[in-house]
Motif scaffolding. Sequence first.
Motif, mmCIF file in Angstrom:
data_model
loop_
_atom_site.group_PDB
_atom_site.id
_atom_site.type_symbol
_atom_site.label_atom_id
_atom_site.label_comp_id
_atom_site.label_asym_id
_atom_site.label_seq_id
_atom_site.Cartn_x
_atom_site.Cartn_y
_atom_site.Cartn_z
ATOM 1 N N VAL A 488 67.203 31.014 -43.458
ATOM 2 C CA VAL A 488 66.221 30.633 -42.568
ATOM 3 C C VAL A 488 64.922 31.275 -42.578
ATOM 4 C CG1 VAL A 488 68.271 30.000 -41.012
ATOM 5 C CG2 VAL A 488 67.499 32.218 -40.983
ATOM 6 N N THR A 489 63.846 30.684 -41.988
ATOM 7 C CA THR A 489 62.788 31.415 -41.984
ATOM 8 C C THR A 489 62.402 31.546 -40.326
ATOM 9 O OG1 THR A 489 61.867 30.078 -43.827
ATOM 10 C CG2 THR A 489 60.159 31.296 -42.412
ATOM 11 N N LEU A 490 62.134 32.837 -40.012
ATOM 12 C CA LEU A 490 61.811 33.244 -38.566
ATOM 13 C C LEU A 490 60.233 33.427 -38.617
ATOM 14 C CD1 LEU A 490 64.849 35.796 -38.053
ATOM 15 C CD2 LEU A 490 64.450 33.418 -37.055
ATOM 16 N N VAL A 491 59.576 33.067 -37.591
ATOM 17 C CA VAL A 491 58.420 33.198 -37.277
ATOM 18 C C VAL A 491 58.092 33.720 -35.659
ATOM 19 C CG1 VAL A 491 55.883 32.114 -37.093
ATOM 20 C CG2 VAL A 491 57.842 31.171 -38.544
ATOM 21 N N ASN A 492 57.451 34.976 -35.749
ATOM 22 C CA ASN A 492 57.393 35.636 -34.510
ATOM 23 C C ASN A 492 55.706 36.265 -34.374
ATOM 24 O OD1 ASN A 492 57.663 38.785 -33.156
ATOM 25 N ND2 ASN A 492 59.212 37.405 -32.334
ATOM 26 N N ASN A 493 55.753 36.444 -33.041
ATOM 27 C CA ASN A 493 54.194 36.796 -32.430
ATOM 28 C C ASN A 493 53.245 35.523 -32.142
ATOM 29 O OD1 ASN A 493 54.768 39.290 -32.257
ATOM 30 N ND2 ASN A 493 53.878 40.134 -33.884
ATOM 31 N N LEU A 494 54.019 34.201 -32.172
ATOM 32 C CA LEU A 494 52.812 33.063 -32.167
ATOM 33 C C LEU A 494 52.231 33.015 -30.892
ATOM 34 C CD1 LEU A 494 55.256 30.169 -33.806
ATOM 35 C CD2 LEU A 494 53.178 31.080 -34.793
ATOM 36 N N GLU A 495 52.896 33.481 -29.722
ATOM 37 C CA GLU A 495 52.392 33.502 -28.531
ATOM 38 C C GLU A 495 51.178 34.484 -28.243
ATOM 39 O OE1 GLU A 495 55.937 33.993 -26.010
ATOM 40 O OE2 GLU A 495 56.032 32.020 -25.718
ATOM 41 N N THR A 496 51.228 35.294 -29.306
ATOM 42 C CA THR A 496 50.177 36.533 -29.090
ATOM 43 C C THR A 496 48.698 35.643 -29.367
ATOM 44 O OG1 THR A 496 51.617 38.183 -29.751
ATOM 45 C CG2 THR A 496 49.283 38.651 -29.930
ATOM 46 N N PHE A 497 48.828 34.677 -30.135
ATOM 47 C CA PHE A 497 47.519 33.806 -30.601
ATOM 48 C C PHE A 497 47.441 32.499 -29.874
ATOM 49 C CE2 PHE A 497 48.532 36.760 -34.165
ATOM 50 C CZ PHE A 497 47.351 36.991 -34.420
ATOM 51 N N GLY A 498 48.240 32.426 -28.661
ATOM 52 C CA GLY A 498 48.075 31.208 -27.729
ATOM 53 C C GLY A 498 48.766 30.119 -28.498
ATOM 54 N N ILE A 499 49.702 30.330 -29.426
ATOM 55 C CA ILE A 499 50.481 29.002 -29.936
ATOM 56 C C ILE A 499 51.603 28.628 -29.221
ATOM 57 C CG2 ILE A 499 51.445 28.231 -32.231
ATOM 58 C CD1 ILE A 499 49.545 29.847 -33.582
ATOM 59 N N LYS A 500 51.622 27.366 -28.852
ATOM 60 C CA LYS A 500 53.101 27.298 -27.931
ATOM 61 C C LYS A 500 54.061 27.086 -29.185
ATOM 62 C CE LYS A 500 50.355 24.853 -24.379
ATOM 63 N NZ LYS A 500 49.959 23.726 -23.551
ATOM 64 N N LEU A 501 55.330 27.785 -28.719
ATOM 65 C CA LEU A 501 56.446 27.636 -29.476
ATOM 66 C C LEU A 501 57.085 26.089 -29.578
ATOM 67 C CD1 LEU A 501 58.262 30.916 -28.501
ATOM 68 C CD2 LEU A 501 56.462 30.353 -30.034
#
Length: 564
Positions: A488-501
């Motif tokens: 599985v691929t986990l992507v973290n810290n997206l909200e820091t860049f204003g990206i909605k999960l």
Amino acid sequence: MFIKAFKVKSNSPLKGSERKKLYSEISATFPSLSDEQIQNILPKKEAVSSIKIMTHSGEIGKLFCASDVPMFFQLDSGIYPTVYTLWQYPDLLHSFTTHHAVIQKLASGADLMLPGVVLEGPASLHAYGKLEKGTPVSVNTSDNKAAVAVGITAHSSYDLYMAGGRGRCVEILHALGDTLCQLGKPPMRPNLGVPFAQEEVDDDDEIMPEKLQELDIADEIKTETIKERLTEENTDENREHEESVKSVENEVPSEKLDPIQQMDKLLEYCFLKACKISIKKGDLPMLSSNFFKNHLLAVCPPDQTIDVKKSSYKKLSVFLASMKSKGIINTSTMKGVETLLSVKTDHPLIRELVIMEERAPVEPVVSNVPVVAECYRVTADVFPVLSKFGCDKGDILTRAEVRKCFTEYVKKENLQDGKILTLNPQLAGILRTKEHQETLGWEDALNKFIGRMTHTHQVTVAGTRLVRSGKLEPIDITVATRSGNKKVTLVNNLETFGIKLQEFSKECQGIGASATITDVPGKKMPSVLVQGNQVLYVYKLLTEKYQINKKYIRGLEYAPKQRK
């Protein structure tokens, strides 16, 4: 004050304590405003931002905006309402009334002169109120009570009366149509009705002697005394302003324009408006058909429609030829196709055009692409140097802005010798160099100076600006193994860049893999979990669609190795 563009030094939302302090300051300055009215101007449920600015003349000030619309501005002399606040509370300041035609002069940077003031009834001692010199006032027009300018009185009310209708009345700080009005998307000027019923006054009536007798000072004040009160440097300006006002007053109402003349007037207005606010230098050269469709029609007032065939010009090429003959534009025609080559933006017709409706009738396209900027916060250590350039503690500066201030300081103190700096006691104390060290390399000194500031980062998404202290944590892509040896691929810290999960997880499902939002132990924020090793797809999605710089993405090494 705001005729020319100003520089924004910082822009940050007000905290709760700062908002309360602003409310108290407004209440003390304008006691007629209740707490409820102040909260109506700056609502608690809406974002209120404080923008620190430097005017073209070098004066430092602040703007207080509600939903990006400026409601108050603060200078060294105090805090003032903008015309938008006065449209809600027109009686907040004492108002002077002028003719509608004078708006254009105020918008061009002129002050309000006494010949342009419309009084309610004959001139008397109290016709100009009971004001001291420097009192904040507003300016409205004889056909609409809604304010068009804010300023301060140039003289006391008594001196204005004694000037005999000549001289400066109001020093304008802010007027409808200036650069302050170009922030956000301000409302249109409402019609609040006429300020008062005008009465005709005969110019030959001898008003002054009668009022002087009432004050019992007619025998003591002579014509020479009145003339001494007039400022000689304003004589030519007063005469010119008086003649322009008389021409407005004596203008004979023309007959109602026929439909052809109305269309000519609308076409010319929209053409000048498009040249002033719509066309950018990089847009030229441009096909005349594209100019008409994308610019001229786009700035047409929403309640009107342009039809060139209903004008006296009949064809767009004929109209553009007329504008070219006036020196406003330059065009060329090749193989029957006309091209707009250049626009003379400093032409008097463009420069003096006053736009009364909203500047942007078409909704701007707001980008959802995050814009990242690494910045530095002014601390107590560097404040002694940066305060010389109008910076306060807590201000956010980019590296380029810090470098510029540091360079100017070094030049002013004459500390530079090639690439070597001689350390004065103040700079040595800030950089905390060794006790006997007298020189330091230029870049080393700058890096040490910046090191005494708080590292922050600023992320702007869809017009919303987020400022956080510390270095910016990159987007972290990792690959984990779940039960059954599934990747599985986990992507973290997206909200820091204003990206909605939620939005990002739906994008990841486009490759046929399921994606969910999950909490990962040891991580402060939720992560997006994508079935399979999708590192390359996620990396491509982040760099291409969201346009994230690759230096802010970590984990590409976990991508599956390509077979040879």
